[in-house]
Design an enzyme around this catalytic site. Structure first.
Site, PDB file in Angstrom:
ATOM      1  N   ASP A 178      72.045 -46.938 -31.541  1.00  0.00           N
ATOM      2  CA  ASP A 178      71.942 -45.899 -32.635  1.00  0.00           C
ATOM      3  C   ASP A 178      71.086 -46.427 -33.928  1.00  0.00           C
ATOM      4  O   ASP A 178      70.500 -45.498 -34.473  1.00  0.00           O
ATOM      5  CB  ASP A 178      73.369 -45.586 -33.239  1.00  0.00           C
ATOM      6  CG  ASP A 178      74.085 -44.695 -31.992  1.00  0.00           C
ATOM      7  OD1 ASP A 178      74.667 -45.195 -31.142  1.00  0.00           O
ATOM      8  OD2 ASP A 178      74.045 -43.577 -32.362  1.00  0.00           O
ATOM      9  N   ARG A 206      75.178 -35.260 -28.617  1.00  0.00           N
ATOM     10  CA  ARG A 206      75.576 -36.451 -29.131  1.00  0.00           C
ATOM     11  C   ARG A 206      74.310 -37.544 -28.704  1.00  0.00           C
ATOM     12  O   ARG A 206      73.674 -37.103 -27.654  1.00  0.00           O
ATOM     13  CB  ARG A 206      76.815 -37.046 -28.951  1.00  0.00           C
ATOM     14  CG  ARG A 206      77.790 -36.474 -27.838  1.00  0.00           C
ATOM     15  CD  ARG A 206      77.725 -37.258 -26.718  1.00  0.00           C
ATOM     16  NE  ARG A 206      77.374 -38.701 -26.684  1.00  0.00           N
ATOM     17  CZ  ARG A 206      76.363 -39.302 -25.907  1.00  0.00           C
ATOM     18  NH1 ARG A 206      75.775 -38.394 -24.712  1.00  0.00           N
ATOM     19  NH2 ARG A 206      76.044 -40.469 -25.840  1.00  0.00           N
TER      20      ARG A 206
HETATM   21  O1  MRU Z   1      79.027 -41.179 -30.865  1.00  0.00           O
HETATM   22  P1  MRU Z   1      77.990 -40.892 -29.776  1.00  0.00           P
HETATM   23  O2  MRU Z   1      78.411 -40.256 -28.467  1.00  0.00           O
HETATM   24  O3  MRU Z   1      76.775 -40.025 -30.357  1.00  0.00           O
HETATM   25  O4  MRU Z   1      77.370 -42.491 -29.330  1.00  0.00           O
HETATM   26  C1  MRU Z   1      76.214 -42.554 -28.870  1.00  0.00           C
HETATM   27  C2  MRU Z   1      76.046 -43.924 -28.688  1.00  0.00           C
HETATM   28  O5  MRU Z   1      76.396 -44.847 -29.046  1.00  0.00           O
HETATM   29  C3  MRU Z   1      74.696 -44.277 -27.571  1.00  0.00           C
HETATM   30  O6  MRU Z   1      74.983 -45.444 -26.893  1.00  0.00           O
HETATM   31  C4  MRU Z   1      73.528 -44.443 -28.576  1.00  0.00           C
HETATM   32  O7  MRU Z   1      73.380 -43.178 -29.337  1.00  0.00           O
HETATM   33  C5  MRU Z   1      72.323 -44.420 -27.707  1.00  0.00           C
HETATM   34  S1  MRU Z   1      71.662 -43.128 -26.886  1.00  0.00           S
HETATM   35  C6  MRU Z   1      70.143 -43.254 -26.213  1.00  0.00           C
END
Ligand code: MRU
Length: 378
Positions: free
Chosen positions: A271, A57
């Site tokens: 994201d 993730r």
């Molecule tokens: O649901 P996830 O764990 O994939 O969410 C990840 C995040 O929100 C992070 O903060 C984002 O991807 C930035 S990672 C460098």
């Protein structure tokens, strides 16, 4: 398949995902912090499942996983007509594109793989007019140096390059951002924007790592980040592993922490960033931005340029994933809400650009007005 692999457990640097012996090997983040175990994916569908179930993730890591997964998928394509090979490539790309909707890096990585596929097909067929499947060519690609094998090798090297470049980008991003962290700073972060959310080193944690390695005294507060607890399980694990002083808080403690003047700045990852700087990140990020504004604290976003989506004018257009309700109804495997309760579980929220002090990228630090700065760097 789950395995323990010593080559990835290098103490110095966390490597989230690697290509090894015609398989994609990734650290299974669902098992952290209790266990360091690795998933060895030999079928591209296992990589898609790993993205969906959060074994891997974080926006940049999802992009690298998709690139490697696409290369893996193409290994099982048989020698067929260009048209058929292109059709199968397109189908695999579409399956990855449907795995998670919010992280821009996923779509950016798929676009890079699509370009590489077109280029290598053109090299084989002698021009865009006869690229694989594009004008319905029914000639066989042919195995060996001049056929399918060359497309496959080219896709593998592109995927590995995307992973290697991601680490270099994060290191540059860290260098660009470290000056924003004063010596003695108490820094609050949310979710995990560390080595494990990328191919390695991290974005928000990359900036923290860069400041720490130049000798600054830093203390990091990490929100636990309900409902999936990326902060408690992963960010704190990474920080403790690097010996960076840190304290875990629950999400609801941030306001009081700021009120007591125990934090100097907030830094998080992203994201997807719209053309005007509005930023989607893990649910709860917007809360922190509002709190930081109310307490006159700087609020920084750290993200590679590949997270920016200039096709979206503002954050209202960013697709927000809604995840399984059991993530909210359960905690640590235990049911914590009455059965049948109505639940809303958006995985991300959007922070309006007015609440963001600066966006730190590998190309430099963007300050408001973000639309102009983003245009310069993009
Ligand atoms: O649901 P996830 O764990 O994939 O969410 C990840 C995040 O929100 C992070 O903060 C984002 O991807 C930035 S990672 C460098």
């Amino acid at each position: 398949m789950t395995e323990s692999l010593s080559f990835v457990t290098m103490k110095e640097a966390i490597r989230t995902i690697v290509w090894k012996d015609a398989s994609v090997v990734l650290l299974d983040q669902r098992a952290l912090p209790l266990e360091e175990r690795y998933l060895v994916c030999k079928d591209y569908r296992e990589v898609i499942a790993a993205i969906k179930n959060l074994a891997i993730r974080g926006a940049p890591a999802i992009g690298v996983a998709a690139a490697m997964g696409i290369a893996l998928g193409m290994l099982s394509v048989g020698d067929d007509s260009y048209q058929e090979v292109a059709r199968q490539f397109d189908d695999i790309c579409s399956q990855f594109a449907a795995s998670r909707p919010t992280a821009r890096n996923l779509f950016w990585a798929i676009e890079r793989m699509r370009s590489r596929f077109s280029e290598s097909s053109e090299e084989l067929t002698g021009g865009p007019g006869r690229a694989a499947g594009q004008n319905g060519s029914s000639e066989r690609t042919g195995h060996g140096e001049n056929g399918l094998l060359r497309i496959q090798e080219s896709l593998i090297s592109e995927a590995v390059r995307i992973g290697d470049e991601d680490i270099e980008i994060n290191i540059r991003l860290g260098q660009n951002g470290r000056g924003l962290i004063p010596n003695g700073a108490r820094v609050l972060t949310h979710c995990n924007a560390g080595a494990l959310a990328t191919a390695g080193y991290g974005t928000a944690l990359g900036v923290i790592r860069a400041a720490w390695s130049e000798g600054k005294k830093i203390h990091v507060y990490a929100d636990e980040t309900r409902p999936v607890l990326q902060g408690a399980r992963i960010t704190i694990w990474e920080l403790m592993r690097d010996g960076i002083p840190c304290t875990l808080i629950t999400d609801s403690m941030a306001a009081f922490l700021m009120k007591l003047k125990k934090v100097d700045l907030v830094i998080v990852g992203a994201d997807r960033i719209a053309a005007n700087g509005d930023t989607a990140n893990k649910i709860g990020t917007y809360n922190l931005a509002v709190l930081a504004h109310a307490h006159r604290l700087p609020f920084y976003i750290a993200a590679p340029v590949s997270t920016i989506d200039v096709s979206l004018a503002d954050g209202s257009m960013i697709p927000i994933e809604e995840r399984d309700h059991t993530e909210v109804a359960r905690c640590g495997g235990m049911q914590t809400a009455p059965a049948g309760v109505s639940i809303w579980n958006p995985a991300f929220d959007v922070t309006p650009s007015e609440l963001i002090t600066a966006i730190i990228t590998e190309k430099g630090v963007i300050r408001p007005p973000f639309d102009a700065g983003i245009r310069t760097f993009y």
